[in-house]
Design an enzyme around this catalytic site. Structure first.
Site, mmCIF file in Angstrom:
data_model
loop_
_atom_site.group_PDB
_atom_site.id
_atom_site.type_symbol
_atom_site.label_atom_id
_atom_site.label_comp_id
_atom_site.label_asym_id
_atom_site.label_seq_id
_atom_site.Cartn_x
_atom_site.Cartn_y
_atom_site.Cartn_z
ATOM 1 N N HIS A 198 7.757 6.184 -18.993
ATOM 2 C CA HIS A 198 8.326 4.854 -18.681
ATOM 3 C C HIS A 198 8.541 4.695 -17.168
ATOM 4 O O HIS A 198 9.377 3.911 -16.741
ATOM 5 C CB HIS A 198 9.639 4.618 -19.427
ATOM 6 C CG HIS A 198 9.589 5.039 -20.856
ATOM 7 N ND1 HIS A 198 9.016 4.281 -21.847
ATOM 8 C CD2 HIS A 198 10.012 6.193 -21.461
ATOM 9 C CE1 HIS A 198 9.103 4.920 -23.005
ATOM 10 N NE2 HIS A 198 9.694 6.086 -22.803
ATOM 11 N N SER A 227 -3.692 -3.461 7.294
ATOM 12 C CA SER A 227 -3.161 -4.816 7.284
ATOM 13 C C SER A 227 -3.423 -5.463 8.631
ATOM 14 O O SER A 227 -3.325 -4.811 9.679
ATOM 15 C CB SER A 227 -1.658 -4.797 6.995
ATOM 16 O OG SER A 227 -1.071 -6.061 7.254
#
Length: 475
Positions: free
Chosen positions: A150, A280
């Site tokens: 999870h 970026s």
């Protein structure tokens, strides 16, 4: 630059896969099929001369695409356009080209050749990913890392053992691919609606000659199996099955890149980042997982195509309908090209993947004290303590340590708290011994070794001559 270009061609796919689905390869296969058809028909007694066969062979690669395009515009039929274009350059054979055949003879058989050859290229890519993942798994089989369920920290595993999970998915796909190739059938020579009625006339009702023609032609093109029956076309379930197979490979790749992107966020494992690569345009420090994200994007596309082929297979009418043609031209090649690109990128990642062992260890030690509490409780009971009282003491210390980490942003001090608690009798040196991460990885190293030996090794032993694929990206 003023017209659309398919990015699979311009940016992603290999030259080998692009050629496999190119018009050049398709139309050359058409002519090979016409030559083989004429040769076998001649051998079976039809009035076809050596001169006609020689004319076909001598002009097999003499394809006038401009003339063929003109014929197609006139006839609105691609196969007849190429029959006429072939006849123009091989006039002696003009009257026997395509004798007894229907359009699906060249169209469908060529599709099956391209599917088979495309899968052979995919298999080569898969073998290399399997080898690269296996090498990675063995290299890091002993390196403890946090397991996650999870996406919450769970019991430890190893970096290598986790890699076997990626590998296992891919081996399941590989087994499916091998089975598909082993059972793939050729359409062969079946006639207009699959009854071979035209060949009944040509061979004066001799069904044995029709069967020989069917099997011999299929054998010449490398197919041991032939469809026993067909309509005009081969069963479109083949297209649905092969795109489903390609979708399964894409799913496995996407799972791998999801995990890798999460690990890159944790700064534990990174895909390659080249010296001059820019992450970026604004944030100069960024090291974006560009390759993994590209695989994810392509994988989603391939997965979506499986629905398209399933729709085509389920909506065919009787012996033939043409609402499959335009769809097949788009779906089949692009599914292959995209998976080819996915595996090329995957191999490229594995050739330069980086593991940050100190970062992995740091994350383990932030969580390991909590995992060690069960062991500490058992040792305290052995030393004569009351299990319920000890459990409550450890629970209180755990809650306080968790508060330090989550609310105050400080280091996990659970072990320090336990060692300073005089009510606990456990030998303090044993507490430190138990904090070795390798005490918490179970049989992960052995499981990794056994899996590689039993599941992966036979694959790259069998295809050893295909290992070492170059995995440079176009962009």
């Amino acid at each position: 630059m003023n017209s659309y270009k398919n990015p699979l061609e311009e940016r992603y796919s290999s030259e080998e896969m692009l050629y496999n689905f190119s018009p050049e390869n398709k139309f050359r296969n058409w002519r090979k099929l016409w030559i083989a058809l004429a040769e076998i028909e001649k051998d079976l007694g039809l009035d076809i001369s050596e001169e006609q066969i020689a004319d076909l062979k001598n002009n097999a690669e003499n394809i006038d695409y401009i003339k063929a395009a003109e014929y197609e515009k006139k006839f609105r039929h691609d196969v007849m356009a190429h029959v006429h274009a072939y006849g123009d350059v091989a006039p002696a054979a003009k009257g026997i080209i395509h004798l007894g055949a229907t359009s699906a003879f060249v169209g469908d058989n060529t599709d099956l050749i391209q599917i088979r050859d495309g899968l052979l290229l995919i298999r080569k890519q898969l073998v290399n990913v399997i080898k690269n993942l296996s090498d990675f798994a063995l290299k890091y089989k002993d390196l403890p890392t946090l397991g996650f369920t999870h996406y919450q920290p769970a019991q430890l595993t190893t970096v290598g053992k986790r890699a076997t999970l990626w590998l296992q998915s891919l081996i399941l796909d590989f087994e499916e691919l091998e089975f598909f190739l082993q059972t793939l059938r050729f359409r062969g020579v079946k006639g207009t609606t699959g009854t071979a009625a035209s060949f009944l006339e040509l061979f004066n009702g001799d069904y044995s000659k029709v069967k020989h023609l069917d099997k011999e032609l299929s054998r010449r093109f490398g197919f041991d199996k032939v469809f026993g029956v067909s309509g005009q076309t081969y069963d479109r379930k083949i297209d649905a099955k092969v795109v489903s197979l390609l979708s399964n490979i894409a799913q496995s790749a996407h799972k791998f890149t999801n995990d890798l992107r999460l690990l890159q966020n944790l700064k534990e494992i990174e895909e390659p980042f080249e010296k001059n690569q820019i992450g970026s345009s604004a944030m100069a420090y960024k090291r974006n997982p560009m390759r993994s994200e590209r695989i994810g994007a392509l994988a989603k596309f391939v997965i979506s195509l499986s629905t398209s082929s399933a729709m085509v297979a389920s909506t065919q009418w009787f012996e033939r309908t043409l609402d499959d043609s335009a769809n097949k031209r788009l779906t089949i090649p692009q599914a292959f090209l995209a998976v080819d690109a996915i595996l090329l990128i995957w191999n490229n990642i594995m050739n330069g993947i980086v593991v940050y062992e100190n970062r992995i260890h740091k994350h383990i030690m932030e969580e390991l004290p909590f995992m060690a509490t069960e062991y500490i409780i058992m040792e305290e009971v052995k030393a004569g303590g009351d299990r319920q009282e000890i459990h409550e003491t450890i629970r209180i210390h755990s809650m306080e340590a968790s508060k330090k980490v989550k609310i105050e942003g400080k280091e996990n001090d659970l072990i320090e708290r336990i060692m300073n608690d005089n009510s606990l009798k456990m030998d303090k040196s044993k507490i430190m011994e138990v904090l070795d991460p390798k005490n918490f990885i179970g049989f992960a190293p052995i499981q990794t070794e056994e899996f590689i030996k039993n599941e992966a090794q036979p694959i790259f032993d069998k295809y050893a001559d295909e290992i070492g694929l170059k995995a440079d990206l176009k962009v």
